[in-house]
Design an enzyme around this catalytic site. Structure first.
Site, mmCIF file in Angstrom:
data_model
loop_
_atom_site.group_PDB
_atom_site.id
_atom_site.type_symbol
_atom_site.label_atom_id
_atom_site.label_comp_id
_atom_site.label_asym_id
_atom_site.label_seq_id
_atom_site.Cartn_x
_atom_site.Cartn_y
_atom_site.Cartn_z
ATOM 1 N N VAL A 59 0.532 -1.486 0.086
ATOM 2 C CA VAL A 59 -0.221 -0.461 0.123
ATOM 3 C C VAL A 59 0.729 1.117 -0.151
ATOM 4 O O VAL A 59 0.050 2.380 0.097
ATOM 5 C CB VAL A 59 -1.091 -0.012 1.152
ATOM 6 N N ASN A 85 -6.214 -0.778 6.141
ATOM 7 C CA ASN A 85 -6.009 -1.724 7.749
ATOM 8 C C ASN A 85 -4.676 -1.943 7.622
ATOM 9 O O ASN A 85 -3.724 -1.958 8.732
ATOM 10 C CB ASN A 85 -6.543 -2.815 6.919
ATOM 11 N N SER A 138 -6.698 3.402 15.745
ATOM 12 C CA SER A 138 -6.523 3.306 16.890
ATOM 13 C C SER A 138 -6.233 4.031 18.287
ATOM 14 O O SER A 138 -6.559 4.768 17.986
ATOM 15 C CB SER A 138 -4.321 2.625 17.111
ATOM 16 N N TYR A 151 4.208 5.509 15.053
ATOM 17 C CA TYR A 151 3.126 4.859 15.327
ATOM 18 C C TYR A 151 2.071 5.819 15.971
ATOM 19 O O TYR A 151 0.956 5.984 14.625
ATOM 20 C CB TYR A 151 3.128 3.471 15.482
HETATM 21 P P1 NAI Z 1 -0.899 -7.703 11.719
HETATM 22 O O1 NAI Z 1 0.824 -7.650 11.982
HETATM 23 O O2 NAI Z 1 -1.449 -9.181 12.141
HETATM 24 O O3 NAI Z 1 -1.437 -7.632 10.677
HETATM 25 C C1 NAI Z 1 -1.395 -6.641 9.681
HETATM 26 C C2 NAI Z 1 -0.827 -6.967 8.172
HETATM 27 O O4 NAI Z 1 -0.788 -6.090 7.477
HETATM 28 C C3 NAI Z 1 -0.176 -8.152 8.009
HETATM 29 O O5 NAI Z 1 -0.512 -9.448 7.063
HETATM 30 C C4 NAI Z 1 1.441 -7.516 7.232
HETATM 31 O O6 NAI Z 1 1.564 -8.224 5.894
HETATM 32 C C5 NAI Z 1 0.098 -6.616 5.944
HETATM 33 N N1 NAI Z 1 0.930 -5.600 5.435
HETATM 34 C C6 NAI Z 1 2.463 -4.743 6.440
HETATM 35 N N2 NAI Z 1 2.899 -3.866 5.631
HETATM 36 C C7 NAI Z 1 2.049 -4.354 4.132
HETATM 37 C C8 NAI Z 1 1.830 -3.382 3.373
HETATM 38 N N3 NAI Z 1 3.492 -2.338 3.103
HETATM 39 N N4 NAI Z 1 1.562 -3.185 2.067
HETATM 40 C C9 NAI Z 1 -0.062 -3.833 2.658
HETATM 41 N N5 NAI Z 1 -0.035 -4.757 3.840
HETATM 42 C C10 NAI Z 1 1.265 -4.732 4.602
HETATM 43 O O7 NAI Z 1 -1.788 -6.333 12.413
HETATM 44 P P2 NAI Z 1 -3.019 -6.489 12.813
HETATM 45 O O8 NAI Z 1 -3.155 -6.121 14.861
HETATM 46 O O9 NAI Z 1 -3.903 -6.977 12.819
HETATM 47 O O10 NAI Z 1 -2.560 -4.922 12.801
HETATM 48 C C11 NAI Z 1 -4.212 -4.332 11.270
HETATM 49 C C12 NAI Z 1 -3.699 -3.115 11.968
HETATM 50 O O11 NAI Z 1 -4.801 -2.441 13.397
HETATM 51 C C13 NAI Z 1 -2.778 -2.309 11.933
HETATM 52 O O12 NAI Z 1 -3.553 -0.690 10.707
HETATM 53 C C14 NAI Z 1 -2.681 -1.364 12.993
HETATM 54 O O13 NAI Z 1 -2.116 -0.744 13.421
HETATM 55 C C15 NAI Z 1 -4.029 -1.746 13.693
HETATM 56 N N6 NAI Z 1 -3.815 -1.970 15.538
HETATM 57 C C16 NAI Z 1 -3.857 -3.082 15.727
HETATM 58 C C17 NAI Z 1 -4.064 -3.390 16.980
HETATM 59 C C18 NAI Z 1 -3.709 -4.533 17.506
HETATM 60 O O14 NAI Z 1 -3.457 -4.482 18.832
HETATM 61 N N7 NAI Z 1 -3.595 -5.999 17.395
HETATM 62 C C19 NAI Z 1 -4.889 -1.830 17.968
HETATM 63 C C20 NAI Z 1 -4.970 -0.598 17.218
HETATM 64 C C21 NAI Z 1 -4.985 -1.029 15.759
#
Ligand code: NAI
Length: 247
Positions: A59, A85, A138, A151
């Site tokens: 992205v 996301n 977040s 972040y």
């Molecule tokens: P995760 O690390 O488990 O999954 C993130 C996904 O995004 C992965 O599949 C990764 O390959 C993909 N990704 C990373 N960089 C990318 C790029 N440049 N282009 C396309 N895909 C890419 O993370 P999670 O926990 O599922 O987080 C999802 C969203 O939720 C993120 O934006 C994160 O900041 C946000 N978030 C997560 C929290 C948590 O406690 N897990 C809390 C608050 C927000």
């Protein structure tokens, strides 16, 4: 969401994967985009009788994002809903110790990545005369955690971007909202806690419900925001955090 063409970025795992499953189960056709093409995850949904397809896209690469939206429109004719996301964490360090490269990469994915996607999603939704977008911010978009300056800046930025774009397009029948997950049990969190086990204990202690969120609980909120049940909801940052941001 029956037959709604839905793009979800960061769909290979965690919250994006849970949202892909939830949307598919509600009848949507889900384009599961990730920097690592989530072939197996999409196939699992197809095998279960749902409509999903894997797409590889970084992205932070505006040309790749443009190509992806063009492919969606060419293939399905429209784009009804999108969850921007995809996100990354940065190493936990005091602000002045975060390198410029680390800051730039975080911004490129967590903020500019959302910007890139919205630009082409909105372009298509304007042509259709409707659409719904949700951006993943977040609880850190509303508050702050030490050691996470890059972040947290991005997650605040996602809310600002969501609100401003919502003002720009509310009258054009495009709803743009954000979801603000609390601490949710995903691979991203596991990585964070592995690096700093004390952080894991501190995080759970500060959640009033006394447990981590489940990815499916975030997915339920995103589903609602994208559905017609949220037809009067614009520019909202919906907190789903077990009460964390109350204090
Ligand atoms: P995760 O690390 O488990 O999954 C993130 C996904 O995004 C992965 O599949 C990764 O390959 C993909 N990704 C990373 N960089 C990318 C790029 N440049 N282009 C396309 N895909 C890419 O993370 P999670 O926990 O599922 O987080 C999802 C969203 O939720 C993120 O934006 C994160 O900041 C946000 N978030 C997560 C929290 C948590 O406690 N897990 C809390 C608050 C927000």
């Amino acid at each position: 969401m029956k037959n709604k063409i839905t793009l979800i970025t960061g769909a290979a795992m965690g919250i994006g994967l849970a949202c892909s499953e939830a949307f598919a189960k509600e009848g949507a056709t889900v384009i599961m985009a990730d920097i690592k093409k989530p072939n197996e995850q999409a196939q699992k949904l197809v095998d279960a009788g749902y409509h999903a397809v894997a797409y590889q896209c970084d992205v932070s690469d505006v040309y790749a994002v443009k190509k992806m939206i063009e492919w969606i429109v060419l293939t399905y004719g429209r784009l009804d809903a999108a969850l921007n996301n995809a996100g990354i964490q940065t190493p936990q360090r005091p602000m002045a110790e975060i390198t410029n490269d680390e800051f730039d990469r975080t911004v490129a994915v967590d903020l500019k990545g959302v910007w890139n996607c919205m630009q082409f999603e909105i372009e298509q939704m304007l042509k259709q005369g409707e659409g719904a977008i949700v951006n993943t911010s977040s609880q850190g978009g509303l508050t702050a955690f030490s050691g996470q300056a890059a972040y947290i800046s991005c997650k605040h930025g996602v809310i600002g971007l969501t609100r401003t774009a919502s003002l720009d397009y509310a009258a054009k029948n495009i709803r743009i909202n954000a979801v603000c997950p609390g601490v949710t049990a995903t691979p991203m969190l596991e990585e964070l806690v592995t690096r700093n086990p004390k952080l894991g204990e501190d995080l759970v202690r500060d959640i009033p419900v006394g447990r981590l969120g489940k990815p499916s609980e975030i997915a339920d909120a995103v589903l609602w925001l994208c559905s017609s049940k949220a037809s009067f909801v614009h520019g909202h940052a919906l907190v789903v955090d077990g009460g964390f941001t109350i204090h």
